[in-house]
Design a protein around this motif. Sequence first.
Motif, PDB file in Angstrom:
ATOM      1  N   HIS A  57      -4.652  -1.927  -1.381  1.00 55.91           N
ATOM      2  CA  HIS A  57      -5.578  -1.755  -0.233  1.00 55.91           C
ATOM      3  C   HIS A  57      -6.914  -2.892  -0.064  1.00 55.91           C
ATOM      4  O   HIS A  57      -7.357  -3.845   1.040  1.00 55.91           O
ATOM      5  CB  HIS A  57      -6.186  -0.184  -0.136  1.00 55.91           C
ATOM      6  CG  HIS A  57      -5.187   0.709  -0.008  1.00 55.91           C
ATOM      7  ND1 HIS A  57      -5.055   1.191   1.117  1.00 55.91           N
ATOM      8  CD2 HIS A  57      -5.009   1.761  -0.541  1.00 55.91           C
ATOM      9  CE1 HIS A  57      -3.997   2.293   1.575  1.00 55.91           C
ATOM     10  NE2 HIS A  57      -4.118   2.760  -0.190  1.00 55.91           N
ATOM     11  N   THR A 111       0.464  -1.075   0.125  1.00 56.73           N
ATOM     12  CA  THR A 111       0.116   0.205   0.254  1.00 56.73           C
ATOM     13  C   THR A 111       1.141   1.210   0.028  1.00 56.73           C
ATOM     14  O   THR A 111       0.469   2.091  -0.229  1.00 56.73           O
ATOM     15  CB  THR A 111      -0.709   0.280   1.492  1.00 56.73           C
ATOM     16  OG1 THR A 111      -0.113   0.262   1.774  1.00 56.73           O
ATOM     17  CG2 THR A 111      -1.819  -1.677   1.070  1.00 56.73           C
ATOM     18  N   ALA A 151      -9.792   1.638  -1.617  1.00 57.98           N
ATOM     19  CA  ALA A 151      -9.972   0.850  -1.992  1.00 57.98           C
ATOM     20  C   ALA A 151     -11.111   0.710  -3.273  1.00 57.98           C
ATOM     21  O   ALA A 151     -10.506   2.204  -4.546  1.00 57.98           O
ATOM     22  CB  ALA A 151     -10.118  -0.831  -1.980  1.00 57.98           C
ATOM     23  N   SER A 154      -0.623   4.550  -5.429  1.00 59.14           N
ATOM     24  CA  SER A 154      -1.820   4.536  -5.213  1.00 59.14           C
ATOM     25  C   SER A 154      -2.869   3.380  -5.697  1.00 59.14           C
ATOM     26  O   SER A 154      -3.062   3.965  -7.233  1.00 59.14           O
ATOM     27  CB  SER A 154      -2.444   5.657  -5.041  1.00 59.14           C
ATOM     28  OG  SER A 154      -2.177   6.796  -4.583  1.00 59.14           O
ATOM     29  N   ASN A 155      -2.635   2.156  -5.104  1.00 55.80           N
ATOM     30  CA  ASN A 155      -2.598   1.220  -6.073  1.00 55.80           C
ATOM     31  C   ASN A 155      -4.299   0.302  -5.002  1.00 55.80           C
ATOM     32  O   ASN A 155      -3.884  -0.169  -3.977  1.00 55.80           O
ATOM     33  CB  ASN A 155      -1.914  -0.217  -6.166  1.00 55.80           C
ATOM     34  CG  ASN A 155      -0.487   0.730  -6.862  1.00 55.80           C
ATOM     35  OD1 ASN A 155      -0.810   0.792  -8.324  1.00 55.80           O
ATOM     36  ND2 ASN A 155       0.495   0.960  -5.910  1.00 55.80           N
ATOM     37  N   TRP A 156      -5.163   0.319  -5.474  1.00 59.10           N
ATOM     38  CA  TRP A 156      -6.393   0.228  -5.266  1.00 59.10           C
ATOM     39  C   TRP A 156      -6.154  -1.405  -4.646  1.00 59.10           C
ATOM     40  O   TRP A 156      -6.647  -2.007  -3.782  1.00 59.10           O
ATOM     41  CB  TRP A 156      -7.990  -0.105  -6.211  1.00 59.10           C
ATOM     42  CG  TRP A 156      -8.049  -1.097  -7.412  1.00 59.10           C
ATOM     43  CD1 TRP A 156      -7.093  -0.613  -8.261  1.00 59.10           C
ATOM     44  CD2 TRP A 156      -8.338  -2.397  -7.044  1.00 59.10           C
ATOM     45  NE1 TRP A 156      -8.023  -1.392  -9.079  1.00 59.10           N
ATOM     46  CE2 TRP A 156      -8.118  -2.633  -8.212  1.00 59.10           C
ATOM     47  CE3 TRP A 156      -9.192  -2.916  -6.332  1.00 59.10           C
ATOM     48  CZ2 TRP A 156      -8.679  -4.069  -8.514  1.00 59.10           C
ATOM     49  CZ3 TRP A 156     -10.063  -4.206  -7.151  1.00 59.10           C
ATOM     50  CH2 TRP A 156      -9.105  -4.303  -7.435  1.00 59.10           C
ATOM     51  N   LYS A 187     -12.320   4.405  -3.343  1.00 59.42           N
ATOM     52  CA  LYS A 187     -11.911   5.241  -3.804  1.00 59.42           C
ATOM     53  C   LYS A 187     -11.275   5.660  -4.982  1.00 59.42           C
ATOM     54  O   LYS A 187     -11.975   6.894  -6.126  1.00 59.42           O
ATOM     55  CB  LYS A 187     -11.428   6.598  -3.144  1.00 59.42           C
ATOM     56  CG  LYS A 187     -12.259   6.892  -2.032  1.00 59.42           C
ATOM     57  CD  LYS A 187     -12.053   7.532  -0.511  1.00 59.42           C
ATOM     58  CE  LYS A 187     -12.785   8.135   0.361  1.00 59.42           C
ATOM     59  NZ  LYS A 187     -11.920   8.711   1.390  1.00 59.42           N
ATOM     60  N   LEU A 188     -10.080   4.291  -4.879  1.00 64.10           N
ATOM     61  CA  LEU A 188      -9.457   4.633  -5.938  1.00 64.10           C
ATOM     62  C   LEU A 188     -10.377   3.795  -7.504  1.00 64.10           C
ATOM     63  O   LEU A 188     -10.163   3.895  -8.328  1.00 64.10           O
ATOM     64  CB  LEU A 188      -8.318   4.128  -5.622  1.00 64.10           C
ATOM     65  CG  LEU A 188      -7.157   4.392  -4.742  1.00 64.10           C
ATOM     66  CD1 LEU A 188      -6.296   3.125  -4.170  1.00 64.10           C
ATOM     67  CD2 LEU A 188      -6.926   5.287  -5.104  1.00 64.10           C
ATOM     68  N   ASN A 189     -10.993   2.699  -6.660  1.00 62.40           N
ATOM     69  CA  ASN A 189     -11.563   2.535  -7.799  1.00 62.40           C
ATOM     70  C   ASN A 189     -12.472   1.091  -7.061  1.00 62.40           C
ATOM     71  O   ASN A 189     -12.559   0.329  -6.271  1.00 62.40           O
ATOM     72  CB  ASN A 189     -10.573   0.628  -8.345  1.00 62.40           C
ATOM     73  CG  ASN A 189     -11.041  -0.466  -9.574  1.00 62.40           C
ATOM     74  OD1 ASN A 189     -12.507   0.299 -10.201  1.00 62.40           O
ATOM     75  ND2 ASN A 189     -10.006  -0.886 -10.450  1.00 62.40           N
TER      76      ASN A 189
END
Length: 591
Positions: A394, A385, A426, A389-391, A428-430
């Motif tokens: 997370h 993490t 997670a 920023s990798n969904w 929020k990112l994808n």
Amino acid sequence: MRKVVYSCLVLSTLTLAGCTLPKMVKMSKDQQLTVTPNPLEVHKDTVAFEMAANLPVKMLKKGTVYTVNSFYKYGDKELALDPIPFKAEDYPNSKTEQPKVTKSFSFAYQPAMKTGTLEVEGVASKGEKSKASPRLPVATGVITTSKLVKPVYFAAYAGHGYNNQEELVPVVIPDFIFEQGRSVLRTSEIKSPKGKQLDAFIASKNATRTVTITGTHSPEGAERINSKLSPDRAAEIEKFYRKEMKKYDYKGKADSIQFILKPVIQDWAQFKVELEAYTGISSEEKAEYLNIINGGGTFEDQEKQMKGLKTYKKIFKDVYPKLRTAKTEILVVKEKKTDAEISVLAKQVTQNSVSADTLSFEELMYAATLTPSLDEKAAIYEAATKKGSNWNAHNNLGAVYIAQAIENPSNAAALADKAQAQLDLAVKLNEAPEVHANLASVSLLKGNAYAAYTHASQALSAGLTGDNAAGVNGVKGATEIVKAQYAAAVSSESNATDNADNLFNKGLAQVLNKDYQNALTSFNEAISKNSNLAIAHYGAAVASARLGQADGVVSHLTEAVKTDPSLKEAALSDLEFAKFSATESFRNALK
């Protein structure tokens, strides 16, 4: 005189009421009250039932009202339900027809209500006068079979993105050029930069799978000459390659390399490519060559026509030599760390003994799959993490916390909170299906079956596949039982992971959907997966009871209480077994 008459009328009315109401109460003994279902049942945290009330003919008198009041008594408490009023004026034919009403009731279920009684009393009234009948029990207790549902959780891991399989990388050597009509590899070509490049490649002993050599020729010349030149040029490069391998002591490695020779004979494709790139003539002049090629005829005839073009000498000089080649493409095995190396380095990354950049993000994510330890997985995903920023990092850390909650129920609440925090990041990112799958489990861990159902549905509708889809179907099926969507639950559980808990929930949904025989099959399948799953035997006993199979009730309850003695008390108070509770075999099963 008027006062006397009025007094007499009042007295007459009171006397009439005084006679009428007791008669109505007396006649109410013949009223027909039917409660469905009986015993009552809880579904979706609600006890819902219908009461059909039929009064005797001639019971309702002019100007009277008969009210059926209902109460659910449990312990030292009582819950008053809506009344059913019969107004005489609403039933003008009550002297010849029974007044009838069917009314639906519902109340919120509490565990203390499992043992109780639904009672009714009739109240006959006229004006301010009323007379009540004694209370009568019309239904006993609440069947709570729907509450047997097993909460199911699943950790949905997203892909790591690392290819741990052998990958082949192409290495292309610039074309070796041959003299017109010849297939001998010249010394000048061997000593050229491309020759040195091939020599250096062979010297490095790269893990090589295939060497593909394509021999070509320029258009001029007879067919017999051209048909021999292309394969010979390809063979010449193979000969040089093998000679170099011998020089660099390849030994057994040479045998594992496959040489593929591809002679290209009388083909205009490469000529068209070179013609397009050539700048020595105009586009109109190039079109003349293309018209000949597209006009049909034999290869030799077409080449003869080209000789008649005014630009042919330029083409022969500048373009044809580029067609007298051997193209070499080598497929080599991409260098990768071994699984053992990745595992060791990942642990060192989590311990801060090596830089996090020692492994790529994909390698680090892959490393987490190589250890069975949930604690080690959590440490690796936590390190992942921090690499951008990798969904999926997370998501997978949240999934580990869910897996830990499954293994450690006593700490499930705290782990659910930790999982929620990671999954919120997670999503929020994808809004990936895996994230919603895990949010479904977290919601169910927190006791919110409705939110769990929403997330599970989103995950599946977003295209979740494979083991993750099967896992989240188990979660969804459990929530559908809570929501009293029993047919949907059967469908979800039929597509769920093939384990004892999901098979139990499938059987439970089938019981609640009144498919008792198939429910027995599902419970038995659950037992075959986990013979210590006492609740599956209990469920099979319920299905047997609804089928009227006394032997099945006794045999399954015997096994259930043998594995889990606490189920003895549950069975003794369970109205599912009311028809069998007085039998000696039933009592013996619960000794």
